[in-house]
Design a protein around this motif. Structure first.
Motif, PDB file in Angstrom:
ATOM      1  N   LYS A  65     -10.969  -1.864 -10.500  1.00 36.20           N
ATOM      2  CA  LYS A  65     -10.987  -3.334 -10.520  1.00 36.20           C
ATOM      3  C   LYS A  65      -9.587  -3.900 -10.743  1.00 36.20           C
ATOM      4  N   ARG A  66      -8.839  -3.298 -11.667  1.00 30.10           N
ATOM      5  CA  ARG A  66      -7.470  -3.760 -11.931  1.00 30.10           C
ATOM      6  C   ARG A  66      -6.594  -3.637 -10.690  1.00 30.10           C
ATOM      7  N   GLU A  67      -6.700  -2.490 -10.002  1.00 29.05           N
ATOM      8  CA  GLU A  67      -5.870  -2.276  -8.816  1.00 29.05           C
ATOM      9  C   GLU A  67      -6.293  -3.201  -7.669  1.00 29.05           C
ATOM     10  N   LEU A  68      -7.582  -3.429  -7.528  1.00 28.38           N
ATOM     11  CA  LEU A  68      -8.062  -4.337  -6.483  1.00 28.38           C
ATOM     12  C   LEU A  68      -7.611  -5.768  -6.756  1.00 28.38           C
ATOM     13  N   LEU A  69      -7.660  -6.175  -8.019  1.00 33.98           N
ATOM     14  CA  LEU A  69      -7.199  -7.519  -8.377  1.00 33.98           C
ATOM     15  C   LEU A  69      -5.724  -7.702  -8.028  1.00 33.98           C
ATOM     16  N   LYS A  70      -4.915  -6.685  -8.362  1.00 34.80           N
ATOM     17  CA  LYS A  70      -3.480  -6.769  -8.050  1.00 34.80           C
ATOM     18  C   LYS A  70      -3.252  -6.879  -6.547  1.00 34.80           C
ATOM     19  N   TYR A  71      -4.008  -6.095  -5.791  1.00 35.19           N
ATOM     20  CA  TYR A  71      -3.847  -6.106  -4.338  1.00 35.19           C
ATOM     21  C   TYR A  71      -4.360  -7.407  -3.726  1.00 35.19           C
ATOM     22  N   VAL A  72      -5.570  -7.807  -4.086  1.00 34.72           N
ATOM     23  CA  VAL A  72      -6.193  -8.990  -3.481  1.00 34.72           C
ATOM     24  C   VAL A  72      -5.405 -10.261  -3.808  1.00 34.72           C
ATOM     25  N   ASN A  73      -4.956 -10.383  -5.065  1.00 29.63           N
ATOM     26  CA  ASN A  73      -4.260 -11.616  -5.475  1.00 29.63           C
ATOM     27  C   ASN A  73      -2.762 -11.605  -5.193  1.00 29.63           C
ATOM     28  N   GLY A  74      -2.148 -10.410  -5.267  1.00 35.05           N
ATOM     29  CA  GLY A  74      -0.700 -10.373  -5.188  1.00 35.05           C
ATOM     30  C   GLY A  74      -0.099  -9.838  -3.909  1.00 35.05           C
ATOM     31  N   VAL A  75      -0.866  -9.053  -3.145  1.00 38.49           N
ATOM     32  CA  VAL A  75      -0.289  -8.362  -1.985  1.00 38.49           C
ATOM     33  C   VAL A  75      -0.937  -8.787  -0.666  1.00 38.49           C
ATOM     34  N   ARG A  76      -2.257  -8.792  -0.629  1.00 34.87           N
ATOM     35  CA  ARG A  76      -2.927  -9.078   0.651  1.00 34.87           C
ATOM     36  C   ARG A  76      -2.524 -10.423   1.263  1.00 34.87           C
ATOM     37  N   PRO A  77      -2.382 -11.489   0.458  1.00 34.93           N
ATOM     38  CA  PRO A  77      -1.974 -12.762   1.073  1.00 34.93           C
ATOM     39  C   PRO A  77      -0.650 -12.662   1.843  1.00 34.93           C
ATOM     40  N   GLY A  78       0.271 -11.815   1.367  1.00 32.73           N
ATOM     41  CA  GLY A  78       1.552 -11.650   2.051  1.00 32.73           C
ATOM     42  C   GLY A  78       1.453 -10.792   3.291  1.00 32.73           C
ATOM     43  N   LEU A  79       0.444  -9.921   3.370  1.00 36.14           N
ATOM     44  CA  LEU A  79       0.261  -9.058   4.540  1.00 36.14           C
ATOM     45  C   LEU A  79      -0.546  -9.749   5.635  1.00 36.14           C
ATOM     46  N   ALA A  80      -1.426 -10.657   5.240  1.00 37.01           N
ATOM     47  CA  ALA A  80      -2.387 -11.242   6.176  1.00 37.01           C
ATOM     48  C   ALA A  80      -1.703 -12.060   7.272  1.00 37.01           C
ATOM     49  N   ARG A  81      -2.223 -11.930   8.486  1.00 38.83           N
ATOM     50  CA  ARG A  81      -1.788 -12.718   9.631  1.00 38.83           C
ATOM     51  C   ARG A  81      -3.024 -13.403  10.215  1.00 38.83           C
ATOM     52  N   LYS A  82      -2.873 -14.667  10.534  1.00 37.45           N
ATOM     53  CA  LYS A  82      -4.010 -15.522  10.864  1.00 37.45           C
ATOM     54  C   LYS A  82      -4.949 -14.913  11.904  1.00 37.45           C
ATOM     55  N   ARG A  83      -4.427 -14.457  13.019  1.00 36.03           N
ATOM     56  CA  ARG A  83      -5.290 -13.985  14.099  1.00 36.03           C
ATOM     57  C   ARG A  83      -5.510 -12.470  14.104  1.00 36.03           C
ATOM     58  N   LYS A  84      -4.785 -11.768  13.254  1.00 33.71           N
ATOM     59  CA  LYS A  84      -4.863 -10.311  13.268  1.00 33.71           C
ATOM     60  C   LYS A  84      -5.772  -9.738  12.179  1.00 33.71           C
ATOM     61  N   SER A  85      -5.789 -10.354  11.028  1.00 30.82           N
ATOM     62  CA  SER A  85      -6.398  -9.739   9.851  1.00 30.82           C
ATOM     63  C   SER A  85      -7.922  -9.796   9.857  1.00 30.82           C
ATOM     64  N   LYS A  86      -8.477 -10.872  10.403  1.00 29.83           N
ATOM     65  CA  LYS A  86      -9.933 -10.992  10.580  1.00 29.83           C
ATOM     66  C   LYS A  86     -10.731 -10.750   9.298  1.00 29.83           C
TER      67      LYS A  86
END
Length: 296
Positions: free
Chosen positions: A184-205
């Protein structure tokens, strides 16, 4: 039925003078066996047949228990039924002709807890990709999901507050799988801190795990990152993402977890009976996971 187990354990302690560690191993094996019998509607040992025991042993193998562990269970069940026959609780010993599984030259790979810790320790936690990869490895080991299921998890399938992930397995069957506090701790770090920076509008789906291009991570991508960290951790075993699933199941079962709960978390069909498969209460699954998973 559980009273007979208590008598058996007293017999092991007083008459056979076995060590407490050995008695504990017998207790875990037979308790799990009795839980299985209870789940398939057998409430009296007189109704156990050789086929009942064979189906149980097949289930242990299907859930990922290595042949050496299945062999130990065979030995425990034989000793227990021999005791029941000697005490005249049953007329005939159904385990008499049950054979231990032959040990293949190459056993299924299972990681020890120390090896899993070493793999996690090889992942840098101060980079975006490192944080993502730690979340992936923790999720694989904490949930036992297949790699095909992992790469298809959407952000809406992750319930961080409730500590559950919704997974769509073989045949598009949906199940909810609990995960521990470390995952849960690692998922929180990824979901809140990393995924938003990786996401691309039409690619990430809306896929949970993304590569550096913002595209959904593939099974090959997960395989490659696992190989990288296995090498860094200097682990000489052949490790694929599926090995974490084997390790998840083996560690839970060896720790004493209820087979039906492990079966539910893995998304296995009920291979031992034709009865309608009933899902276990979510809170019970969390309790089993919390009590028996080594990295809660």
């Amino acid at each position: 039925m559980r009273e007979k187990l208590k008598e058996f354990l007293r017999y092991l302690r007083i008459e056979r003078k076995l060590s407490e560690n050995t008695i504990d191993a017998y207790r875990l094996d037979i308790q799990r066996y009795i839980d299985y019998l209870d789940n398939i509607g057998i409430r009296d040992f007189r109704f156990v047949t050789a086929l009942t025991i064979q189906n149980y042993l097949k289930l242990l193998g299907e859930l990922g228990l290595v042949p050496s562990s299945v062999s130990r269970n065979v030995s425990s069940i034989r000793s227990f039924h021999r005791f029941l026959a000697d005490e005249n609780y049953i007329e005939k010993d159904p385990s008499e002709l049950i054979q231990s599984p032959r040990l293949p030259q190459r056993l299924p790979t299972v990681l020890s807890l120390d090896e899993i810790e070493r793999i996690l320790g090889a992942i840098e936690d101060n980079t975006a990709i490192g944080i993502r990869d730690r979340a992936i490895v923790e999720t694989l080991y904490s949930t036992g999901v297949r790699v095909s299921e992992l790469v298809n998890i959407k952000t809406g399938d992750v319930f961080l507050k409730e500590s559950f992930i919704r997974v769509f397995g073989k045949g598009a069957k949906e199940r909810l799988v609990p995960f521990g506090e470390r995952a849960k701790r690692e998922l929180l770090k990824y979901v809140n801190g990393v995924r938003p920076g990786l996401a691309r509008k039409r690619k990430s789906k809306d896929f949970l795990f993304l590569n550096f291009k913002g595209e959904p991570l593939t099974r090959i991508g997960v395989w490659k990152l696992i190989q990288k960290y296995v090498r860094k951790a200097d682990i000489r075993k052949r490790v694929s993402p599926h090995v974490f699933r084997h390790s998840f199941a083996t560690h839970l079962i060896e720790g004493g977890a209820n087979l039906r709960a492990v079966q539910e978390m893995l998304g296995h069909a009920d291979i031992s009976t034709t009865q309608i498969y009933t899902h276990l209460d979510r809170n019970y699954l969390i309790e089993v996971h919390k009590r028996f998973h080594p990295r809660w």
